[in-house]
Design an enzyme around this catalytic site. Structure first.
Site, PDB file in Angstrom:
ATOM      1  N   ARG A   1       0.763  -0.955  -0.139  1.00  0.00           N
ATOM      2  CA  ARG A   1       0.515   0.162  -0.255  1.00  0.00           C
ATOM      3  C   ARG A   1       1.028   1.407  -0.023  1.00  0.00           C
ATOM      4  O   ARG A   1       0.591   2.130  -0.799  1.00  0.00           O
ATOM      5  CB  ARG A   1      -0.955  -0.046   1.642  1.00  0.00           C
ATOM      6  CG  ARG A   1      -1.773   1.293   1.796  1.00  0.00           C
ATOM      7  CD  ARG A   1      -2.672   1.226   1.706  1.00  0.00           C
ATOM      8  NE  ARG A   1      -2.972   0.271   2.917  1.00  0.00           N
ATOM      9  CZ  ARG A   1      -2.510   0.628   5.261  1.00  0.00           C
ATOM     10  NH1 ARG A   1      -1.419   1.672   4.737  1.00  0.00           N
ATOM     11  NH2 ARG A   1      -2.088  -0.377   5.604  1.00  0.00           N
TER      12      ARG A   1
ATOM     13  N   TYR B   1     -15.640  17.292 -16.276  1.00  0.00           N
ATOM     14  CA  TYR B   1     -16.217  15.994 -16.775  1.00  0.00           C
ATOM     15  C   TYR B   1     -17.094  15.785 -14.873  1.00  0.00           C
ATOM     16  O   TYR B   1     -17.110  16.458 -13.586  1.00  0.00           O
ATOM     17  CB  TYR B   1     -15.253  15.081 -16.264  1.00  0.00           C
ATOM     18  CG  TYR B   1     -15.506  13.557 -15.549  1.00  0.00           C
ATOM     19  CD1 TYR B   1     -15.984  13.057 -16.445  1.00  0.00           C
ATOM     20  CD2 TYR B   1     -14.605  12.905 -14.906  1.00  0.00           C
ATOM     21  CE1 TYR B   1     -15.810  12.002 -16.234  1.00  0.00           C
ATOM     22  CE2 TYR B   1     -15.407  11.881 -14.447  1.00  0.00           C
ATOM     23  CZ  TYR B   1     -15.810  11.460 -15.362  1.00  0.00           C
ATOM     24  OH  TYR B   1     -16.594   9.905 -14.878  1.00  0.00           O
TER      25      TYR B   1
ATOM     26  N   ASP C   1      -6.628  19.552 -14.432  1.00  0.00           N
ATOM     27  CA  ASP C   1      -6.832  17.384 -14.869  1.00  0.00           C
ATOM     28  C   ASP C   1      -6.336  17.433 -16.880  1.00  0.00           C
ATOM     29  O   ASP C   1      -6.784  18.567 -17.186  1.00  0.00           O
ATOM     30  CB  ASP C   1      -8.269  17.895 -15.616  1.00  0.00           C
ATOM     31  CG  ASP C   1      -8.373  16.330 -15.159  1.00  0.00           C
ATOM     32  OD1 ASP C   1      -8.267  15.221 -16.543  1.00  0.00           O
ATOM     33  OD2 ASP C   1      -9.405  16.039 -15.102  1.00  0.00           O
TER      34      ASP C   1
ATOM     35  N   LYS D   1      -6.997   6.790 -19.768  1.00  0.00           N
ATOM     36  CA  LYS D   1      -7.032   7.076 -20.671  1.00  0.00           C
ATOM     37  C   LYS D   1      -6.055   6.761 -22.095  1.00  0.00           C
ATOM     38  O   LYS D   1      -5.682   6.240 -21.814  1.00  0.00           O
ATOM     39  CB  LYS D   1      -7.389   8.896 -20.531  1.00  0.00           C
ATOM     40  CG  LYS D   1      -8.864   9.164 -19.853  1.00  0.00           C
ATOM     41  CD  LYS D   1     -10.134   7.963 -19.792  1.00  0.00           C
ATOM     42  CE  LYS D   1     -11.907   8.528 -18.981  1.00  0.00           C
ATOM     43  NZ  LYS D   1     -11.577   8.408 -18.096  1.00  0.00           N
TER      44      LYS D   1
HETATM   45  N1  PLP Z   1     -10.862  13.715 -15.106  1.00  0.00           N
HETATM   46  C1  PLP Z   1     -11.429  13.859 -16.904  1.00  0.00           C
HETATM   47  C2  PLP Z   1     -11.349  14.775 -17.529  1.00  0.00           C
HETATM   48  C3  PLP Z   1     -12.258  12.733 -17.230  1.00  0.00           C
HETATM   49  O1  PLP Z   1     -12.690  12.562 -18.047  1.00  0.00           O
HETATM   50  C4  PLP Z   1     -12.503  11.081 -16.146  1.00  0.00           C
HETATM   51  C5  PLP Z   1     -13.414  10.184 -16.906  1.00  0.00           C
HETATM   52  O2  PLP Z   1     -13.599   9.804 -17.602  1.00  0.00           O
HETATM   53  C6  PLP Z   1     -11.469  10.475 -15.021  1.00  0.00           C
HETATM   54  C7  PLP Z   1     -11.016  12.487 -14.699  1.00  0.00           C
HETATM   55  C8  PLP Z   1     -11.891  10.511 -14.351  1.00  0.00           C
HETATM   56  O3  PLP Z   1     -11.399   9.430 -14.096  1.00  0.00           O
HETATM   57  P1  PLP Z   1     -10.686   7.557 -13.949  1.00  0.00           P
HETATM   58  O4  PLP Z   1     -12.688   6.846 -14.983  1.00  0.00           O
HETATM   59  O5  PLP Z   1     -10.486   7.147 -13.970  1.00  0.00           O
HETATM   60  O6  PLP Z   1     -11.868   7.549 -13.005  1.00  0.00           O
END
Ligand code: PLP
Length: 390
Positions: free
Chosen positions: A54, A106, A178, A203
């Site tokens: 962990r 998001y 982000d 992604k």
């Molecule tokens: N940030 C963005 C811009 C996203 O598009 C997403 C998911 O689609 C996330 C964060 C969250 O990521 P996760 O699905 O890996 O938790």
């Protein structure tokens, strides 16, 4: 002129080869996978580099180091999802700390921030960050953290990160970006003034739609230590196999991004001319309001875009049932093309009112453009659009 050797390796070299031959036991070229949850102590009170999975794991470490180098940060913490990466930052705040986030972020990000605020763990304000006046007014409330998403999901709004970061810093806030939609192959927010970069490694970084993962990169070594501490406290670490897979996916980040954004440009140009399409949101188009900023602060326009259909929900239904080569699914950034309907999928939990405020209509579709042949992608979209009028 040749570059001095200490400016090497270049980002492409990091993605292709970081951690190659790091195996001291057998000289394995591909980094071995360490699944062990625990590590033997060398003796009484003598932990080795790793003691418990962990707190630390070689595969997570390798991936985190590669991401930190790519983003130009001091270090990174690899987490179990993009959401847990965001929560690692958000969860450290106090009840009277304000977090300023984009009104069109998001949907999962909005849900997390609202859920934290509802429990009184912090307060949150959503603002249109492309509206300078609204952003500056919100800064007067002295936020602890400004979260930026550029381009935004799903409307592809682009903000001037350096400008917002400068203002946020002057107001005493930390800045997190982000960078999921572009990856460090296209945008490096720390160079633009960010303190933290957040990724859903699910992604583009992994790129193959077979891992859920996340990462936070910090510019300041002391903050890296803080984040490591909290990741161990709350147990948000990513699994070793996921880190191993993600590093493998990262190897091809640059050529994937390069070809996928070429395909996205072709798709955007095709959609913009199509009579069934009301509007295309892609920063690579000269018609996009953020085109000039994106040209300046990005090394390309990425492979995400969204567009609005004439004909509302009925047209969307027809399109979805007839489109080819774009799978109807959430997520993005894989080598295969996907189509999503934000209002009923990724951004459903936002609620109708917040979607309306952000400009996310029921006619909006989001595309993650993959590596398929451009002719097939265009033909697949043409099939969907031809069906729009029923
Ligand atoms: N940030 C963005 C811009 C996203 O598009 C997403 C998911 O689609 C996330 C964060 C969250 O990521 P996760 O699905 O890996 O938790």
């Amino acid at each position: 002129m040749t570059e001095p050797i200490d400016s090497l390796p270049r980002p492409q070299t990091i993605t292709a080869a970081y951690g190659v031959v790091s195996d001291t036991a057998f000289g394995a070229v591909a980094p071995p996978l360490y699944l062990s949850s625990t590590f033997e102590f060398a003796g009484y009170d003598e932990p080795r580099i790793y003691d418990y999975g962990r707190a630390g794991n070689p595969n997570r470490e390798l991936l985190g180091d590669a991401l930190a180098k790519l983003e130009g940060g001091a270090g990174a913490v690899v987490t179990s999802s993009g959401m847990s990466a965001l929560d690692l930052l958000v969860g450290r705040h106090r009840p009277d700390d304000l977090i300023l986030a984009p009104h069109d972020c998001y949907g999962g990000t909005m849900r997390l921030l609202k859920a934290r605020a509802d429990l009184g763990h912090c307060s949150v304000r959503f603002v249109d960050q492309s509206n300078k006046g609204a952003f500056e007014a919100a800064l007067e409330e002295v936020p602890a953290l400004v979260l930026i998403e550029s381009p935004s999901n799903p409307l592809m709004r682009v903000v001037d990160i350096a400008d917002l970061a400068r203002e946020a810093r002057a107001a005493g806030a930390a800045i997190a970006v982000d960078n999921t939609f572009l990856s460090p192959a296209i945008q490096r927010p720390i160079e633009l003034g960010a303190d933290y970069v957040i990724h859903s490694t699910t992604k583009y970084l992994n790129g193959h739609s077979d891992v859920i993962g996340g990462a936070v990169v910090a510019a300041d070594p002391a903050q890296v230590e803080q984040l490591r501490y909290w990741a161990n406290v709350v147990g948000s670490a990513g699994a070793p196999f996921d880190a191993w897979l993600t590093l493998r996916g990262l190897r091809t980040l640059f050529p994937r991004m390069e070809q996928q954004q070429i395909n996205a440009m072709i798709v955007a140009n095709f959609l913009e001319k199509h009579p069934a399409v009301a509007k295309v949101h892609y920063p690579g188009l000269a018609s996009h309001p953020g085109h000039a900023i994106a040209s300046r602060q990005q090394r390309g326009f990425g492979a995400m875009l969204s567009f609005e259909l004439h004909g509302g929900v009925p047209a969307v239904r027809h399109f979805i049932s007839a489109v080819q080569f774009f799978t109807l699914a959430e997520s993005l950034g894989g080598v295969e093309s996907l189509v999503a309907h934000p209002a009923t999928m990724t951004h459903a939990d936002m609620g109708e009112e917040a979607r309306a405020t952000a400009g996310i209509s029921d006619s909006l579709l989001r595309l993650s453009v993959g590596l398929e042949a451009e002719q097939d992608l265009v033909a697949g979209l043409e099939a969907g659009l031809a069906a729009c009028s029923g």
